[in-house]
Scaffold this motif. Structure first.
Motif, mmCIF file in Angstrom:
data_model
loop_
_atom_site.group_PDB
_atom_site.id
_atom_site.type_symbol
_atom_site.label_atom_id
_atom_site.label_comp_id
_atom_site.label_asym_id
_atom_site.label_seq_id
_atom_site.Cartn_x
_atom_site.Cartn_y
_atom_site.Cartn_z
ATOM 1 N N PHE A 222 -11.387 117.457 26.476
ATOM 2 C CA PHE A 222 -10.162 116.716 26.955
ATOM 3 C C PHE A 222 -9.753 116.652 28.538
ATOM 4 C CE2 PHE A 222 -10.434 117.862 22.559
ATOM 5 C CZ PHE A 222 -9.842 116.941 21.833
ATOM 6 N N THR A 223 -8.577 116.016 28.627
ATOM 7 C CA THR A 223 -8.274 115.727 30.032
ATOM 8 C C THR A 223 -6.950 116.403 30.273
ATOM 9 O OG1 THR A 223 -6.988 113.902 29.625
ATOM 10 C CG2 THR A 223 -9.565 113.285 30.217
ATOM 11 N N GLU A 224 -6.406 116.831 31.593
ATOM 12 C CA GLU A 224 -5.239 117.221 31.891
ATOM 13 C C GLU A 224 -4.070 116.272 31.245
ATOM 14 O OE1 GLU A 224 -4.570 120.094 33.290
ATOM 15 O OE2 GLU A 224 -6.161 120.661 34.306
ATOM 16 N N GLU A 225 -4.325 114.964 31.245
ATOM 17 C CA GLU A 225 -3.248 114.188 30.745
ATOM 18 C C GLU A 225 -3.172 114.182 29.365
ATOM 19 O OE1 GLU A 225 -2.325 109.498 30.678
ATOM 20 O OE2 GLU A 225 -3.972 109.957 31.788
ATOM 21 N N ASP A 226 -4.354 114.428 28.696
ATOM 22 C CA ASP A 226 -4.124 114.760 27.218
ATOM 23 C C ASP A 226 -3.252 116.047 26.943
ATOM 24 O OD1 ASP A 226 -6.104 112.713 26.056
ATOM 25 O OD2 ASP A 226 -7.649 113.706 26.619
ATOM 26 N N LEU A 227 -3.470 117.026 27.750
ATOM 27 C CA LEU A 227 -2.719 118.269 27.570
ATOM 28 C C LEU A 227 -1.120 117.901 27.829
ATOM 29 C CD1 LEU A 227 -5.547 119.304 27.331
ATOM 30 C CD2 LEU A 227 -4.501 121.347 28.287
ATOM 31 N N GLU A 228 -0.873 117.308 29.014
ATOM 32 C CA GLU A 228 0.491 117.220 29.708
ATOM 33 C C GLU A 228 1.095 116.220 28.539
ATOM 34 O OE1 GLU A 228 -0.110 115.508 33.355
ATOM 35 O OE2 GLU A 228 -1.184 117.368 34.182
ATOM 36 N N THR A 229 0.726 115.250 27.930
ATOM 37 C CA THR A 229 1.260 114.291 27.240
ATOM 38 C C THR A 229 1.154 114.606 25.706
ATOM 39 O OG1 THR A 229 -0.582 112.741 26.945
ATOM 40 C CG2 THR A 229 0.903 112.501 28.945
ATOM 41 N N VAL A 230 0.306 115.564 25.390
ATOM 42 C CA VAL A 230 0.038 115.865 23.967
ATOM 43 C C VAL A 230 -0.373 114.448 23.237
ATOM 44 C CG1 VAL A 230 0.396 116.823 21.798
ATOM 45 C CG2 VAL A 230 1.639 117.883 23.738
#
Length: 288
Positions: A222-230
């Motif tokens: 998963f990417t940082e964006e995946d985590l930041e945006t859920v």
């Protein structure tokens, strides 16, 4: 003998909810066919909760998921384990974990350091106790390769929390054929994605702020964006949502990936409420 087949229930309510309702719910969960009851630990008298659940049930395994090693000594842990086993038989599984730096350091800055060494030392203490907690009676909250290796060498297996089916597959490969893989799987019974996200997105966001979980998900692709945006991709990989069959499919996927037992954590719109209706609805699908 501890029963770690089938499906268990992972529940904060059984640990922190009204003690009377927790005992009543535990007895019902056993009758519904769930084989293990898993409870978290963020300090305090966790073994009091274990004893209540053991007293309310006859066959179910009661597991700590996890015992926070920074908040207990090996000596007191081993003594409590021995006392409860003497009273209730071989029904306790001691899940042990290193928790997360932000949680531990918030009370005592700098205390969280060298988690792998801390786990090894805690296991040494359990081994050396007057009445030891043997490797076959404990599992480790293992996510990354080093902790999985320690789980393989010094415990009965791994209890990974907030993980995907791919992680279960990787854990099985790392542990080999003998040790147990006992993942937690979050679930929401709902009519669609909007309802699922309304219940689960903020809950998930809280966990994603903890580095051990975030780093594990990044390792899984998963990417940082995946985590930041859920992102929906991340949400769907971590939370099984929909009807009873959707939850069953995810549990079956974990089994196909190498899980020996899956403990299901059910989320509802009231985070403090006991999801007893949902546990009842899921029982025929999961325990049939």
């Amino acid at each position: 003998m501890k029963n770690l087949a089938g499906v268990g229930i992972w529940s904060t309510q059984l640990r922190h909810g009204d003690p009377g309702e927790a005992a009543e719910a535990a007895a019902e969960l056993e009758e519904l066919g769930y084989t293990a009851l898993w409870i978290p630990d963020v300090g305090g008298p966790v073994f009091d909760a274990v004893e209540r659940l053991l007293s309310a049930t006859k066959r179910a395994t009661v597991a700590t998921g996890i015992l926070n090693l920074w908040m207990h000594t090996p000596e007191e842990t081993a003594a409590s384990y021995a006392s409860l086993t003497a009273a209730h038989g071989d029904r306790i599984l001691l899940g042990i974990g290193v928790s997360h730096a932000p949680l531990i350091d918030s009370a005592e800055p700098g205390r969280y350091r060298r988690p792998l060494a801390a786990m090894s030392a805690f296991l040494d203490g359990l081994d050396a106790a007057e009445q030891p907690v043997l490797p076959g009676d404990r599992v480790l909250a293992a996510l990354g390769p080093k902790m999985l290796e320690l789980a393989k060498e010094r415990s009965r297996g791994a209890h990974p929390y907030l993980v995907t089916v791919d992680h279960t597959r990787q854990a099985r490969e790392a542990l080999g054929a003998g040790p147990l893989v006992l993942p937690e799987q979050t679930a929401i019974l709902c009519s669609g994605r909007d309802e699922a996200r309304a219940i689960g997105a903020d809950w998930l966001r809280g966990y994603l702020s903890l580095p051990n979980y975030a780093n594990n998900l990044l390792r899984l692709g998963f990417t940082e964006e995946d985590l930041e945006t859920v992102s929906d991709r991340l949400f769907d990989a971590l939370i099984a949502w929909g009807d009873e069959e959707a939850v069953k499919r995810r549990v079956d996927e974990h089994r196909a990936a190498g899980a020996d037992h899956v403990c299901v954590q059910v989320l509802i719109d009231d985070p403090k409420g006991f999801p007893r209706e949902q546990w009842r609805r899921l029982a025929p699908a999961l325990n049939g």
